[in-house]
Write a protein that holds these residues in place. Structure first.
Motif, short mmCIF file in Angstrom:
data_model
loop_
_atom_site.label_atom_id
_atom_site.label_comp_id
_atom_site.label_asym_id
_atom_site.label_seq_id
_atom_site.Cartn_x
_atom_site.Cartn_y
_atom_site.Cartn_z
N THR A 117 39.13 48.62 48.38
CA THR A 117 39.99 48.01 47.36
C THR A 117 39.13 47.36 46.28
O THR A 117 37.93 47.17 46.44
CB THR A 117 40.89 46.91 47.98
OG1 THR A 117 40.12 45.75 48.24
CG2 THR A 117 41.55 47.41 49.27
N ASP A 118 39.81 46.99 45.18
CA ASP A 118 39.13 46.26 44.12
C ASP A 118 39.63 44.81 44.06
O ASP A 118 39.57 44.16 43.02
CB ASP A 118 39.32 46.95 42.77
CG ASP A 118 40.81 47.07 42.38
OD1 ASP A 118 41.67 46.69 43.21
OD2 ASP A 118 41.10 47.53 41.26
N GLU A 119 40.13 44.31 45.17
CA GLU A 119 40.65 42.95 45.23
C GLU A 119 39.49 41.93 45.22
O GLU A 119 38.38 42.23 45.66
CB GLU A 119 41.48 42.76 46.51
CG GLU A 119 42.73 43.61 46.56
CD GLU A 119 43.49 43.38 47.86
OE1 GLU A 119 43.13 42.43 48.60
OE2 GLU A 119 44.44 44.15 48.13
N GLN A 135 34.62 48.15 47.36
CA GLN A 135 35.43 49.30 46.91
C GLN A 135 34.70 50.61 47.17
O GLN A 135 35.33 51.66 47.34
CB GLN A 135 35.74 49.13 45.41
CG GLN A 135 36.69 50.16 44.86
CD GLN A 135 37.02 49.90 43.40
OE1 GLN A 135 36.47 49.00 42.79
NE2 GLN A 135 37.92 50.70 42.83
N ARG A 136 33.38 50.57 47.24
CA ARG A 136 32.59 51.79 47.41
C ARG A 136 32.40 52.18 48.87
O ARG A 136 31.81 53.22 49.16
CB ARG A 136 31.21 51.61 46.76
CG ARG A 136 31.26 51.30 45.27
CD ARG A 136 29.88 51.48 44.63
NE ARG A 136 28.88 50.63 45.22
CZ ARG A 136 28.55 49.42 44.79
NH1 ARG A 136 29.22 48.89 43.76
NH2 ARG A 136 27.60 48.73 45.36
N THR A 158 33.21 43.88 43.00
CA THR A 158 33.92 44.29 44.22
C THR A 158 33.19 45.46 44.87
O THR A 158 33.71 46.58 44.95
CB THR A 158 35.37 44.69 43.88
OG1 THR A 158 35.34 45.76 42.90
CG2 THR A 158 36.13 43.51 43.32
N SER A 212 28.69 45.39 40.43
CA SER A 212 30.15 45.39 40.59
C SER A 212 30.59 44.13 41.33
O SER A 212 30.01 43.76 42.36
CB SER A 212 30.58 46.62 41.39
OG SER A 212 31.95 46.49 41.76
N HIS A 265 27.18 49.85 38.42
CA HIS A 265 27.40 50.11 39.84
C HIS A 265 26.79 49.02 40.70
O HIS A 265 27.39 48.54 41.66
CB HIS A 265 26.81 51.48 40.20
CG HIS A 265 26.93 51.81 41.65
ND1 HIS A 265 28.10 52.28 42.21
CD2 HIS A 265 26.01 51.73 42.66
CE1 HIS A 265 27.90 52.50 43.50
NE2 HIS A 265 26.65 52.17 43.80
#
Length: 412
Positions: free
Chosen positions: A71-73, A12-13, A9, A7, A4
């Motif tokens: 997003t996870d971009e 995203q959270r 990205t 990460s 966590h």
């Protein structure tokens, strides 16, 4: 828990409400970040171009950050990344240090975090903005700005490489013009201006083994240009502190260097040739124990062509003879012609007769007291050189030739 925290990205959270909350305050946040970033760069004047570039970068960055929420971009797609690569390149072109740009990004990160936190506080219920949510926001902003820093650093580095390549090309051009000789003055001066030299003036040529080039060139930095040849390297050092004999002897010790004579720039080919001849002379006289360019083991200290001008002149090297004449007879250059002629005639006779006043008087058909008077004048002009064996030999050598006695212009 570890996954966590690391990460790639972290945006995203962020809570879904963050995107509309931030979008509603983009203008206000952009104003604050752009102002602080511009002040951090600080050029000392009202640079409209800088302010425009910074504001454009801030607008693009904030818009992209809002688009990333939830997003996870990856942080920067190609088009956005190029904006910050270009920004870093612009900083390099403006000759600002990379620390300035990084300081601006750090400042931007702090302002951005504070403003986005305020936006979320206003958009969410007070209890909804937990410590965990603030940490997530901090992670997201930090990771995003790190990507911006990487992009700007890449642009800065790429631009520096390009500029360095262009500077190297310009420096090589100047070295080629000087070593080749006979280049138009305007071309030489333009090449010198292209590397930041105000004129060229006097230059000393240093010959180096190829493997010593980079290490030695670094010691002279902007005071020298280099021309790499097939068997050696010519380092041209402009007149100044770094071109003094003391500095050259210290910096070039143990590098197999051969130092030419200091000349005005149109005569650089002479300095190179005399360095080459001096190296040959020393190698021939000392065998393999002496280094220098192409000379086997590297010697210490460097070879100075100045120390071998008389020998080269005796062996018929006209440039060495001319330089000796200029140096040794320079003290006479400012005298009126009749006085200069009388003193040179007296000096020539005095040297030939080993300082015998009677012999000089007899040869010149003047009174011995006249000889004494003229010798006092010579001492005023030549000082300790009149009692130095090497200096007397060089004076006798120059004065033995009618051309030498014409007293060329002062060498220095």
């Amino acid at each position: 828990m570890g996954q966590h925290l690391v990460s790639p990205t972290p945006w995203q959270r962020l809570p879904a409400a963050a995107a509309p909350a931030l979008r509603a305050r983009l203008g206000t946040v952009a104003d604050a970040v752009a102002r602080q970033a511009t002040e951090a760069i600080g050029t000392g004047n009202d640079d409209a171009t800088l302010a425009r570039d910074v504001r454009r970068g801030v607008d693009v960055a904030l818009q992209r950050f809002v688009d990333l929420v939830g997003t996870d971009e990856p942080a920067l797609p190609a088009g956005v990344r190029e904006t910050f690569v270009d920004l870093g390149a612009a900083e390099a072109r403006e000759d600002r240090p990379p620390e300035t740009l990084l300081a601006a990004l750090r400042t931007s990160a702090r302002v951005m975090l504070r403003e986005t936190a305020d936006a979320l506080t206003d958009a969410l219920a007070p209890r909804s903005l937990t410590t965990a949510a603030l940490l997530d926001l901090s992670d997201a902003v930090t990771a995003f700005v790190d990507e911006l820093a990487a992009a700007t650093t890449e642009g800065f580095t790429l631009q520096l490489r390009e500029l360095a390549g262009e500077r190297d090309r310009r420096r090589r051009l100047l070295a080629e013009l000087l070593v080749r000789g006979n280049a138009p003055e305007r071309a030489v001066l333009a090449a010198a201006e292209g590397i930041g030299w105000r004129g060229v003036g006097e230059v000393v040529a240093v010959l180096l083994p190829p493997e010593q080039t980079r290490r030695t060139q670094f010691r002279f930095r902007d005071d020298a240009v280099v021309l790499e040849r097939e068997r050696d390297t010519v380092l041209l050092v402009r007149h100044g502190r770094t071109a003094t004999r003391e500095h050259l002897a210290r910096v070039l010790a143990g590098r197999g260097a051969v130092v030419g004579v200091t000349v005005d720039w149109p005569r650089v080919p002479q300095s190179v040739r005399l360095a080459e001849l001096a190296a040959q002379l020393v190698r021939a006289g000392a065998g393999d124990d002496v280094g220098g360019v192409d000379g086997g083991p590297v010697g210490d200290p460097p070879v100075f062509a100045d120390d071998h001008l008389a020998t080269l002149a005796v062996r018929g090297e006209q440039s060495a003879f001319a330089l000796l004449g200029e140096r040794r007879l320079a003290p006479f250059a400012g005298l009126p012609e009749p006085a200069r002629g009388r003193l040179l005639e007296t000096l020539r006779s005095w040297l030939r007769h080993w300082g015998s006043r009677a012999a000089v008087a007899d040869e010149l058909r003047v009174h011995p007291q006249t000889v004494s008077y003229r010798v006092r004048q010579l001492r005023d002009l030549l000082g300790a050189d009149l009692d130095d064996a090497d200096a007397r030999f060089e004076l006798a050598l120059v004065l033995a030739d009618p051309v030498g006695r014409r007293v060329p212009p002062a060498y220095r």
